[in-house]
Design an enzyme around this catalytic site. Sequence first.
Site, short mmCIF file in Angstrom:
data_model
loop_
_atom_site.label_atom_id
_atom_site.label_comp_id
_atom_site.label_asym_id
_atom_site.label_seq_id
_atom_site.Cartn_x
_atom_site.Cartn_y
_atom_site.Cartn_z
N ASP A 157 0.85 -1.20 0.00
CA ASP A 157 0.00 0.00 0.00
C ASP A 157 0.88 1.25 0.00
O ASP A 157 0.61 2.22 -0.70
CB ASP A 157 -0.91 0.00 1.24
CG ASP A 157 -1.67 -1.31 1.36
OD1 ASP A 157 -2.46 -1.63 0.48
OD2 ASP A 157 -1.43 -2.04 2.35
N HIS A 185 -4.48 -3.54 6.66
CA HIS A 185 -4.27 -3.79 5.23
C HIS A 185 -5.61 -4.25 4.65
O HIS A 185 -5.91 -5.44 4.59
CB HIS A 185 -3.19 -4.84 4.98
CG HIS A 185 -3.19 -5.29 3.54
ND1 HIS A 185 -2.81 -4.47 2.52
CD2 HIS A 185 -3.59 -6.44 2.95
CE1 HIS A 185 -2.97 -5.10 1.37
NE2 HIS A 185 -3.45 -6.30 1.61
P1 NAX Z 1 -2.05 -18.26 -4.02
O1 NAX Z 1 -3.41 -18.82 -3.85
O2 NAX Z 1 -1.44 -18.20 -5.37
O3 NAX Z 1 -1.03 -19.06 -3.09
C1 NAX Z 1 -1.30 -19.35 -1.77
C2 NAX Z 1 -0.56 -20.62 -1.44
O4 NAX Z 1 -0.68 -20.85 -0.04
C3 NAX Z 1 -1.11 -21.86 -2.14
O5 NAX Z 1 -0.07 -22.50 -2.84
C4 NAX Z 1 -1.64 -22.71 -0.99
O6 NAX Z 1 -1.48 -24.09 -1.23
C5 NAX Z 1 -0.77 -22.23 0.15
N1 NAX Z 1 -1.30 -22.53 1.49
C6 NAX Z 1 -2.59 -22.52 1.89
N2 NAX Z 1 -2.67 -22.92 3.17
C7 NAX Z 1 -1.41 -23.14 3.60
C8 NAX Z 1 -0.85 -23.59 4.81
N3 NAX Z 1 -1.62 -23.88 5.86
N4 NAX Z 1 0.49 -23.73 4.89
C9 NAX Z 1 1.27 -23.45 3.84
N5 NAX Z 1 0.79 -23.06 2.64
C10 NAX Z 1 -0.53 -22.89 2.52
O7 NAX Z 1 -2.10 -16.82 -3.34
P2 NAX Z 1 -1.09 -15.60 -3.54
O8 NAX Z 1 -1.53 -14.78 -4.68
O9 NAX Z 1 0.30 -16.10 -3.50
O10 NAX Z 1 -1.43 -14.73 -2.23
C11 NAX Z 1 -1.11 -15.20 -0.94
C12 NAX Z 1 -1.75 -14.32 0.11
O11 NAX Z 1 -1.27 -12.99 0.04
C13 NAX Z 1 -3.27 -14.21 -0.01
O12 NAX Z 1 -3.82 -14.35 1.29
C14 NAX Z 1 -3.46 -12.78 -0.49
O13 NAX Z 1 -4.72 -12.27 -0.13
C15 NAX Z 1 -2.33 -12.09 0.21
N6 NAX Z 1 -1.94 -10.77 -0.31
C16 NAX Z 1 -1.53 -9.84 0.60
C17 NAX Z 1 -1.08 -8.59 0.23
C18 NAX Z 1 -0.64 -7.60 1.24
O14 NAX Z 1 -0.31 -6.48 0.83
N7 NAX Z 1 -0.56 -7.89 2.53
C19 NAX Z 1 -1.06 -8.20 -1.20
C20 NAX Z 1 -1.08 -9.35 -2.15
C21 NAX Z 1 -1.96 -10.50 -1.74
O15 NAX Z 1 -3.28 -10.19 -2.08
#
Ligand code: NAX
Length: 325
Positions: A157, A185
């Site tokens: 952000d 966030h």
């Molecule tokens: P993806 O869905 O591409 O990847 C998430 C991965 O996490 C998957 O491979 C899944 O298998 C894995 N996972 C789920 N549960 C798990 C667990 N218990 N232990 C280990 N791995 C696990 O999502 P992606 O685009 O990489 O985003 C990841 C996270 O970042 C999401 O929650 C998203 O909302 C968040 N974000 C946060 C941002 C921020 O500024 N704080 C911005 C970007 C993003 O939106």
Amino acid sequence: MTVKVTVTGAAGQIGYALLFRIASGQLLGADTPVSLSLLEITPALKAAEGTAMELDDCAFPLLQGIEITDDPNVAFDGVNVALLVGARPRTAGMERGDLLSANGGIFGPQGRAINEHAADDVRVLVVGNPANTNALIARSHAPDVPADRFTAMTRLDHNRALSQLSAKLQVPVTEIRKMTIWGNHSPTMYPDLYHTEVGGKIAAEQVDGEWLRDTFIPTVAKRGAAIIEARGASSAASAANAAIDHVHTWVNGTAPGDWTSAAVVSDGSYGVPEGLISSFPVTSANGQWEIVQGLDIDAFSRERIDLSVRELLDERDAVQALGLI
Ligand code: NAX
């Protein structure tokens, strides 16, 4: 000494954008060898192995080893830097309580594993949403780790706000100092231009109030949705970049005369209830964040900060009611 960096959700899209940059030295510097631990859920282990094969194929000089596991106790054993990226996304029809419960089931055990197995100097950055509250959950399961080691990411952000302001004023981002993101966030977070300096002068005085209110704030707040709309997928490379920036600043410090934004455990500053993990203007020195003190908060900013903090309080109350903290 080799630094162990654990990335959860390593097979996801942010993981893919993040791991290569860590291994190349961009997280901790060109002199610091790293070993990577990739934590994934069992069905995604094979994909994580594929990413690890590609990491091997880069022959990164700093990369000392790669571990792939679905066991948090293994992944966080001896961890120095933990990047908690994997989270349960909200799916259609999912209530907030369901979302928080599902994430409690992830961040509670991960917090416990960090508590039991991490290195003494562990630093934790939560990226996975709802990031601030997930960090709160993890922290509450790690009573032996100093509270200030748990942070959540608002650097994306912050960087979005820098970029929007730079385009508006036609100045390089390097001329902008003291940008602040306050609060959660989420779309309620508040990008504050009343303390931001451009060319030594307050940014809010260099833009018209209407642009600040009706364009700047909503553009920053809704940027994530705009990326999804355009790209057909959520921000990944920019999120990974922000995670790199966050940890790099934490470890190496902020530049003199500047600060950044990070969600850290509140000490009650600026009326943010103690213990909430909320975004503040922060400096870093000797590997520790400090909340910038003594800023005057005008009525416009106060209202927006309070709104976002109220949302954090609601989330905290909800996870408390669910027994997750
Ligand atoms: P993806 O869905 O591409 O990847 C998430 C991965 O996490 C998957 O491979 C899944 O298998 C894995 N996972 C789920 N549960 C798990 C667990 N218990 N232990 C280990 N791995 C696990 O999502 P992606 O685009 O990489 O985003 C990841 C996270 O970042 C999401 O929650 C998203 O909302 C968040 N974000 C946060 C941002 C921020 O500024 N704080 C911005 C970007 C993003 O939106």
